[in-house]
Design a protein around this motif. Structure first.
Motif, PDB file in Angstrom:
ATOM      1  N   TYR A  39      -4.019  10.751   6.099  1.00  0.00           N
ATOM      2  CA  TYR A  39      -3.152   9.793   5.421  1.00  0.00           C
ATOM      3  C   TYR A  39      -1.686  10.236   5.446  1.00  0.00           C
ATOM      4  CZ  TYR A  39      -6.487   6.602   3.180  1.00  0.00           C
ATOM      5  OH  TYR A  39      -7.411   5.631   2.919  1.00  0.00           O
ATOM      6  N   ASP A  80     -12.219   7.780   0.850  1.00  0.00           N
ATOM      7  CA  ASP A  80     -11.840   6.363   0.813  1.00  0.00           C
ATOM      8  C   ASP A  80     -13.048   5.511   1.206  1.00  0.00           C
ATOM      9  OD1 ASP A  80     -10.155   4.038   0.757  1.00  0.00           O
ATOM     10  OD2 ASP A  80     -10.053   4.143   2.940  1.00  0.00           O
ATOM     11  N   LEU A 113       1.625   2.589  -3.394  1.00  0.00           N
ATOM     12  CA  LEU A 113       0.515   3.362  -3.958  1.00  0.00           C
ATOM     13  C   LEU A 113       0.458   4.770  -3.351  1.00  0.00           C
ATOM     14  CD1 LEU A 113      -1.796   2.985  -5.904  1.00  0.00           C
ATOM     15  CD2 LEU A 113      -3.162   2.024  -4.038  1.00  0.00           C
ATOM     16  N   LEU A 114       0.563   4.842  -2.030  1.00  0.00           N
ATOM     17  CA  LEU A 114       0.482   6.142  -1.361  1.00  0.00           C
ATOM     18  C   LEU A 114       1.640   7.035  -1.782  1.00  0.00           C
ATOM     19  CD1 LEU A 114      -0.597   4.959   2.213  1.00  0.00           C
ATOM     20  CD2 LEU A 114      -2.032   5.985   0.442  1.00  0.00           C
ATOM     21  N   ARG A 155       1.249   8.368  -5.427  1.00  0.00           N
ATOM     22  CA  ARG A 155       0.263   9.455  -5.447  1.00  0.00           C
ATOM     23  C   ARG A 155       0.903  10.760  -4.984  1.00  0.00           C
ATOM     24  NH1 ARG A 155      -4.627   6.155  -2.353  1.00  0.00           N
ATOM     25  NH2 ARG A 155      -5.366   4.965  -4.158  1.00  0.00           N
ATOM     26  N   GLU A 179       0.821  -1.217   0.000  1.00  0.00           N
ATOM     27  CA  GLU A 179       0.000   0.000   0.000  1.00  0.00           C
ATOM     28  C   GLU A 179       0.850   1.260   0.000  1.00  0.00           C
ATOM     29  OE1 GLU A 179      -0.373  -2.566   1.991  1.00  0.00           O
ATOM     30  OE2 GLU A 179      -2.432  -3.295   1.711  1.00  0.00           O
ATOM     31  N   ARG A 231     -13.743   9.250  -8.768  1.00  0.00           N
ATOM     32  CA  ARG A 231     -14.300   7.903  -8.661  1.00  0.00           C
ATOM     33  C   ARG A 231     -15.767   7.913  -9.058  1.00  0.00           C
ATOM     34  NH1 ARG A 231     -11.249   4.812  -3.656  1.00  0.00           N
ATOM     35  NH2 ARG A 231      -9.197   5.063  -4.589  1.00  0.00           N
ATOM     36  N   ARG A 254     -12.335  12.783  -4.572  1.00  0.00           N
ATOM     37  CA  ARG A 254     -11.649  12.587  -3.301  1.00  0.00           C
ATOM     38  C   ARG A 254     -10.286  13.270  -3.353  1.00  0.00           C
ATOM     39  NH1 ARG A 254      -8.965   6.699  -1.779  1.00  0.00           N
ATOM     40  NH2 ARG A 254      -7.905   7.365   0.118  1.00  0.00           N
TER      41      ARG A 254
HETATM   42  C1  IPM Z   1      -7.971   3.070  -2.147  1.00  0.00           C
HETATM   43  C2  IPM Z   1      -7.297   2.086  -1.230  1.00  0.00           C
HETATM   44  C3  IPM Z   1      -6.011   2.708  -0.708  1.00  0.00           C
HETATM   45  C4  IPM Z   1      -6.381   3.931   0.097  1.00  0.00           C
HETATM   46  C5  IPM Z   1      -5.134   1.763   0.120  1.00  0.00           C
HETATM   47  C6  IPM Z   1      -4.815   0.485  -0.644  1.00  0.00           C
HETATM   48  C7  IPM Z   1      -3.869   2.423   0.572  1.00  0.00           C
HETATM   49  O1  IPM Z   1      -8.161   1.706  -0.213  1.00  0.00           O
HETATM   50  O2  IPM Z   1      -7.361   3.457  -3.157  1.00  0.00           O
HETATM   51  O3  IPM Z   1      -9.112   3.448  -1.862  1.00  0.00           O
HETATM   52  O4  IPM Z   1      -6.713   3.829   1.301  1.00  0.00           O
HETATM   53  O5  IPM Z   1      -6.362   5.027  -0.462  1.00  0.00           O
END
Ligand code: IPM
Ligand code: MG
Length: 354
Positions: free
Chosen positions: A138, A245, A89-90, A93, A86, A103, A131
């Motif tokens: 976060y 989220d 991904l964070l 971003r 994860e 979304r 979002r």
């Molecule tokens: C999302 C996911 C991510 C988030 C996780 C995987 C870090 O839940 O993209 O919604 O919390 O942003």
């Protein structure tokens, strides 16, 4: 134009594989798109000991857009937080400045009965959740674990938003609402949180520049309830990182399957990372069961938002509607009277429809 392709973990490589067939088809029709792949998430950790290897980040930075599958899996659950998929991904971003996460929750006519709500509540639903993606609890500092004076452990995170962060996402929100049904609902918890009080003030100020968009505010708990009571009251919902989220997962179920929903995460210059909103689905890996449509629809969003190719985007979306109209369904959206097919067959059908 270059697309960085980051398949990631679990079903990621399977669904991205089908989306790339769609890209290939568009290329053979003359679209000039170059593709380069790199590992992220658990795959990054396995190959290079880092969920976001430096070479992957470089590639993503140099590309015009990023297509991502999914990250995570039970194999990585015991790793320390910094090494977890994860984090890849964070970090991507944050590093790419992808603060605006779109979304959409769109209910296809053919799938109205797949929703967990009564069909009439969701029929023709077309909702956009915007979002904020690079701020809030976060990323806020300080965070961590410590010992209190009495010697017990305590965990803490910091929720924070600066005025400029709120302002820039609010402008994106009003811009999107202006092109849709001109209704924007900003979600917060201003009855409790100082961060939210500022959020509401700044969104209201920005709203004065968009007199043709109707702005309302809603507390997040009420918004969670209204989403399942009467989702069609919403056009665009604007949220901070954590509330978005949660609400976007909730909204996805209104549409019947999380396997249908794409997303776009944009920076200030429309560069974007595109990914399905679902996860890596470890339970169905390698079984040819994953629904590739969310990833294919993410390619459509990429064409629309980063490459400004509305026509090509429309073509992909129409192809998806066509295969749904043909009654073809992966297991997640299967119902009596339709034809159950696998991941690659769904890819075949979309390419044929294109
Ligand atoms: C999302 C996911 C991510 C988030 C996780 C995987 C870090 O839940 O993209 O919604 O919390 O942003
Ligand atoms: Mg989530």
């Amino acid at each position: 134009m270059k697309i960085a392709v980051l398949p990631g973990d679990g079903i990621g490589p399977e669904i991205v594989g089908q989306a790339l067939r769609v890209v290939d088809r568009l290329r053979s029709d003359g679209l000039d798109l170059e593709i380069e792949q790199a590992p992220i998430g658990g795959a990054g950790y396995d190959e290079q000991g880092d969920p976001l290897p430096a070479a992957t980040l470089d590639l993503a930075k140099s590309a015009d857009a990023v297509l991502l599958g999914a990250v995570g899996g039970p194999r990585y659950d015991q790793l320390p937080r910094q090494a977890r998929p994860e984090q890849g991904l964070l970090r991507i971003r944050k590093e790419l400045g992808l603060f605006a996460n779109l979304r959409p929750a769109l209910v296809y006519k053919e799938l109205s009965r797949a929703s967990s709500l009564r069909a009439e509540l969701v029929e023709d639903l077309d909702l956009m959740i915007l979002r904020e993606l690079t701020g809030d609890i976060y990323f806020g500092q300080p965070r961590g674990q410590r010992k209190t004076d009495s010697g017990e452990r305590e965990g803490f995170d910091t929720m924070r938003y600066s005025e400029s962060e709120i302002r820039r996402i609010a402008h994106v929100a009003f811009g999107i609402a202006g092109k849709r049904n001109r209704k924007l609902c900003s979600v917060d918890k201003a009855n409790v949180l100082d961060t939210s009080i500022l959020w509401r003030e700044v969104v209201t100020e920005v709203g004065k520049e968009y007199p043709d968009v109707e702005l309302t505010h809603m507390y997040v708990d009420n918004a969670a309830m209204q989403l399942v009571r009467a989702p069609k009251q919403f056009d665009v919902m604007l949220t901070g990182n954590m509330f978005g989220d949660i609400l976007s997962d909730e909204a996805s179920m209104l549409t019947g399957s999380i396997g249908m929903l794409p997303s776009a995460s944009l920076d200030a210059n429309k560069k974007g990372l595109y990914e399905p909103i679902h996860g890596s689905a470890p339970d169905i890996v390698g079984k040819n069961q994953a629904n590739p449509l969310a990833t294919i629809l993410s390619v459509a969003m990429m064409l629309r938002y980063t490459f400004a190719m509305d026509e090509a985007a429309q073509r992909v979306e129409n192809a998806v509607r066509t295969v749904l109209g043909q009654g073809l369904r992966t297991p997640d959206i299967f119902e009596a009277g339709t034809t159950r097919i696998g991941t690659t067959q769904m890819g075949d059908a979309v390419v044929a429809a294109l």
